[in-house]
Design an enzyme around this catalytic site. Sequence first.
Site, mmCIF file in Angstrom:
data_model
loop_
_atom_site.group_PDB
_atom_site.id
_atom_site.type_symbol
_atom_site.label_atom_id
_atom_site.label_comp_id
_atom_site.label_asym_id
_atom_site.label_seq_id
_atom_site.Cartn_x
_atom_site.Cartn_y
_atom_site.Cartn_z
ATOM 1 N N LYS A 60 0.804 -1.054 0.071
ATOM 2 C CA LYS A 60 -0.005 0.164 -0.050
ATOM 3 C C LYS A 60 0.677 1.224 -0.018
ATOM 4 O O LYS A 60 2.068 0.984 0.149
ATOM 5 C CB LYS A 60 -0.873 -0.100 1.051
ATOM 6 C CG LYS A 60 -1.851 -1.149 1.225
ATOM 7 C CD LYS A 60 -3.013 -1.029 -0.064
ATOM 8 C CE LYS A 60 -3.586 -2.432 -0.531
ATOM 9 N NZ LYS A 60 -4.317 -3.206 0.691
HETATM 10 C C1 LIG Z 1 -5.215 -4.141 0.996
HETATM 11 C C2 LIG Z 1 -6.563 -4.160 1.143
HETATM 12 C C3 LIG Z 1 -7.551 -4.427 2.169
HETATM 13 C C4 LIG Z 1 -6.987 -5.150 3.319
HETATM 14 O O1 LIG Z 1 -5.986 -4.416 3.958
HETATM 15 P P1 LIG Z 1 -5.146 -5.026 5.121
HETATM 16 O O2 LIG Z 1 -4.385 -4.130 5.817
HETATM 17 O O3 LIG Z 1 -4.339 -6.114 4.373
HETATM 18 O O4 LIG Z 1 -6.009 -6.024 6.097
HETATM 19 C C5 LIG Z 1 -8.973 -4.134 2.220
HETATM 20 N N1 LIG Z 1 -9.412 -3.635 1.125
HETATM 21 C C6 LIG Z 1 -8.792 -3.342 -0.144
HETATM 22 C C7 LIG Z 1 -9.610 -3.055 -1.225
HETATM 23 C C8 LIG Z 1 -7.507 -3.710 -0.133
HETATM 24 O O5 LIG Z 1 -6.831 -3.367 -1.265
#
Ligand SMILES: *Cc1c(COP(=O)(O)O)cnc(C)c1O
Length: 383
Positions: free
Chosen positions: A181
Amino acid sequence: MEVPFHKPYITEDEIAEVLDSLRSGWLTMGPKTVRFEEKFRDYIGAEDAVSMNSCTAGLHLALIAAGIKEGDEVILPAVTFTATAEVVTYLRAIPVLVDVDGETFNIDAAAVEGKITKRTKAIIPVHYAGQPCDMDEICDLARRRNLAVVEDAAHAIPATYKGRKIGTIGDLTCFSFYATKSLTTGEGGMVTTAHDAWAERMRILRLHGISKDAWKRYTGEGSWYYEVLEAGYKYNMTDIQASLGIAQLRKLDWMWERRKQIADLYTDSFRSLDAVQTPVVKADRESAWHLYVVKLVCDALTIDRNRFIEELKSMGTMASVHFIPLYRHPYYRRAFQYSAAGFAVSEQIYDQIISLPIYPGMTDEEANQVVESVAQVIRKFRR
Ligand SMILES: *Cc1c(COP(=O)(O)O)cnc(C)c1O
């Protein structure tokens, strides 16, 4: 040259912050986690920010805070990561899928109202690729029908809607700091909200349901005594993660600028290619550019999307697909009888979308290689 799909941007700054935590002797949730929450809250301009060990944990506790219970329905887009819907099932509530918009791939705000029933309690807009959803339409509808708005902002650090940062609009906004991210702590998440009581409840639930500031029980100002107020979870962030977050937050604006530069380079370079459509960002909002997603014009090519990705890979450019629509997965078909029926746009774009590499540590050469490999595949396989 190989251009990976993603590389985290970690410098000596992050390393020094982590070493500082390791040397301090405080490893789990503690003073740095509190500092990261404050800095994140101030950066977003939110009232409060509650850290978690993931965005998924944040979404789970946000739904609990919003009062979602067994049998309730929660509306969300068909094109998203499973986490968005999975948290609804944690509460034995029902994820109700809505088709997406063919230009932005965000939830089709005009189609939401038709899915509302007496049991609907919340909407989870997902800011796909980092572009904010139609928040005015979604929030107006939610207010009229008395629904909570819990945003999945896993892609949207930082993003703005009509000049306001994502994290200041819906009732609760959940961010992800997963390794890929746009701000990373390895694993981690944050929920922003203006509802004090909800923030307080999430702080209790994320650490075993123990009374507020339970982490302080091992400090000089803490006490061994605590009370368990409800059956909570083990969802807290650690100070090691928060160290990464503090260092990443310092360079977040720069990292965003670099993502924007790469997105602009791609969009300018692809303009002359009639076999790919570049992302559409609406004029009143700014994308975080977590993803750069092109849409193939399949009629202009002799190969399909999957083969296109294989061809890019053979030239060293790694690409991906976000996302396989939820109704295509065995679990959601089995548990909720979902099929492609009613999801014409999701079904169509699923065969066309390709996510290209975009990250702040990318060099100009790497970005140019991505452009060149896309152009070459098109030259080779045009109809
Ligand atoms: C990455 C992601 C998540 C989950 O995030 P985590 O921190 O790994 O739990 C949720 N929604 C979307 C759209 C994502 O891309």
